[in-house]
Design a protein around this motif. Structure first.
Motif, PDB file in Angstrom:
ATOM      1  N   LYS A 140       0.861  -1.185   0.000  1.00 24.85           N
ATOM      2  CA  LYS A 140       0.000   0.000   0.000  1.00 24.85           C
ATOM      3  C   LYS A 140       0.895   1.232   0.000  1.00 24.85           C
ATOM      4  O   LYS A 140       1.215   1.788   1.043  1.00 24.85           O
ATOM      5  CB  LYS A 140      -0.899   0.016   1.234  1.00 24.85           C
ATOM      6  N   GLN A 157      -5.624   5.759  -2.337  1.00 18.19           N
ATOM      7  CA  GLN A 157      -6.461   5.104  -1.331  1.00 18.19           C
ATOM      8  C   GLN A 157      -7.885   4.901  -1.849  1.00 18.19           C
ATOM      9  O   GLN A 157      -8.491   3.859  -1.606  1.00 18.19           O
ATOM     10  CB  GLN A 157      -6.472   5.931  -0.051  1.00 18.19           C
ATOM     11  N   ASP A 160      -7.725   2.132  -4.193  1.00 18.45           N
ATOM     12  CA  ASP A 160      -6.960   1.014  -3.623  1.00 18.45           C
ATOM     13  C   ASP A 160      -5.832   0.569  -4.560  1.00 18.45           C
ATOM     14  O   ASP A 160      -5.619  -0.628  -4.785  1.00 18.45           O
ATOM     15  CB  ASP A 160      -7.867  -0.164  -3.294  1.00 18.45           C
TER      16      ASP A 160
END
Length: 342
Positions: A140, A157, A160
């Motif tokens: 991430k 974010q 994703d």
């Protein structure tokens, strides 16, 4: 006096390559490729121009200025090569720093380093399939590729977006693709490398998970705002990310330059006027005509005139300015009635 880069590009990269005896000259996007005029050979991608320098991928992995090439090809001293180049360009040019003409002190250093890294990763690549649903296996992070393209961490974010550093998805931004209910049905992996590197190493810009049929869904369909007054349809992922950053979440991507039958049905279920924007190239124009031809009998369809905003081939909404997009969108879609929400 003017610097060599400006004069070279005004003179014409292809004309200069012809002058030094390069063969199989071809233009790809804004760049040129040819056989190497220094080492010879038949590889038409062995010699590449970028930002004032020519890069040889034939034997030496070095950058060469136009003066370097004249010195080698015609066996000239630096002053002789500079004088010949000035005669060719019809103007005086600035002196170059010839203290050590190696790629380490030139602008294309990163390009050559990336090339070597990509070639090495191909040798070490793991022949393992990447996981479809377990996104936890990918990092991430907001990779520098996304930052350089101007995308924020919030965008990463929201969609994703992740990054893979091993296996067949090595050095790719991981893009989850879902259906209208938000279930992940596949993954796309976008290489972080320049298209020149991909061409030279034979790699694709995108990898897709096994079994994924892009034509069965629309990218961003689960997030697209169904309470909007119209729907924006684009080709690729970056345009969706850019529109999100501009505050437009009423957009979906076909993930290519064609419209599948299932995608057509999904678009019609929105029951909204459609604004279609292909990329600024032949494929993009063909896509716009296809969407208009297939959908206009069922719902209003308007074409976004990207060619009036940018002259660069292959540019998409992701490369234009927000103000330009909003100005044209207001003109085109403002005639349709607003939805009344209760």
């Amino acid at each position: 006096m003017t610097n060599v880069k400006e004069l070279l590009e005004d003179y014409g990269i292809d004309r200069f390559l012809e002058y030094v005896g390069a063969e199989k000259i071809r233009k790809i996007g804004d760049n040129f490729r040819s056989c190497c005029p220094i080492h010879g050979g038949d590889n038409s991608s062995a010699f590449s121009y970028h930002n004032g320098y020519f890069t040889c991928f034939s034997e030496c992995d070095r950058n060469y200025s136009p003066i370097d090439i004249l010195m080698i090809v015609f066996s000239l001293s630096y002053p002789e090569a500079k004088k010949r180049l000035e005669k060719l360009f019809g103007q005086e040019i600035e002196n170059e720093d010839t203290s050590e003409i190696t790629y380490e002190n030139l602008e294309n250093k990163k390009f050559i380093q990336d090339f070597k890294k990509l070639k090495e990763s191909q040798k070490q690549e793991e022949n393992t399939e990447f996981c479809l649903n377990d996104l936890a296996t990918y990092q991430k992070i907001t990779h520098e590729y996304l930052i350089n393209e101007g995308f924020s961490d919030e965008t990463r974010q929201f969609f994703d977006l992740r990054f893979c550093d091993k296996g067949i998805m090595r050095d790719r931004v991981v893009i989850p693709i879902d259906d209208k209910n938000g279930k992940i049905i596949g993954i796309a992996g976008r290489s972080i490398y320049d298209f020149r590197l991909l061409e030279l190493t034979g790699q694709s810009k995108y990898f897709f998970s096994k079994g994924l049929k892009k034509s069965n869904t629309l990218y961003n369909i689960s997030r697209a705002d169904r309470y909007s007054d119209y729907l924006i349809v684009v080709e690729g992922y970056k345009s969706i990310w850019r529109l999100h950053e501009w505050g437009y979440d009423n957009a979906v991507a076909l993930m290519g330059a064609s419209l599948g039958d299932k995608q057509l049905k999904l678009l019609l279920k929105f029951n909204l006027p459609i604004l279609i924007s292909g990329d600024n190239d032949k494929a993009g124009k063909n896509l716009q005509r296809e969407v208009v031809g297939k959908l206009s009998r069922y719902t209003p369809v308007e074409e976004f005139p990207i060619e009036k905003i940018t002259s660069k081939e292959n540019d998409s909404i992701a490369e234009i300015k927000k103000g330009d997009f909003e100005e044209w969108t207001k003109k085109i879609m403002g005639k349709y009635p607003k939805k009344i929400l209760f």
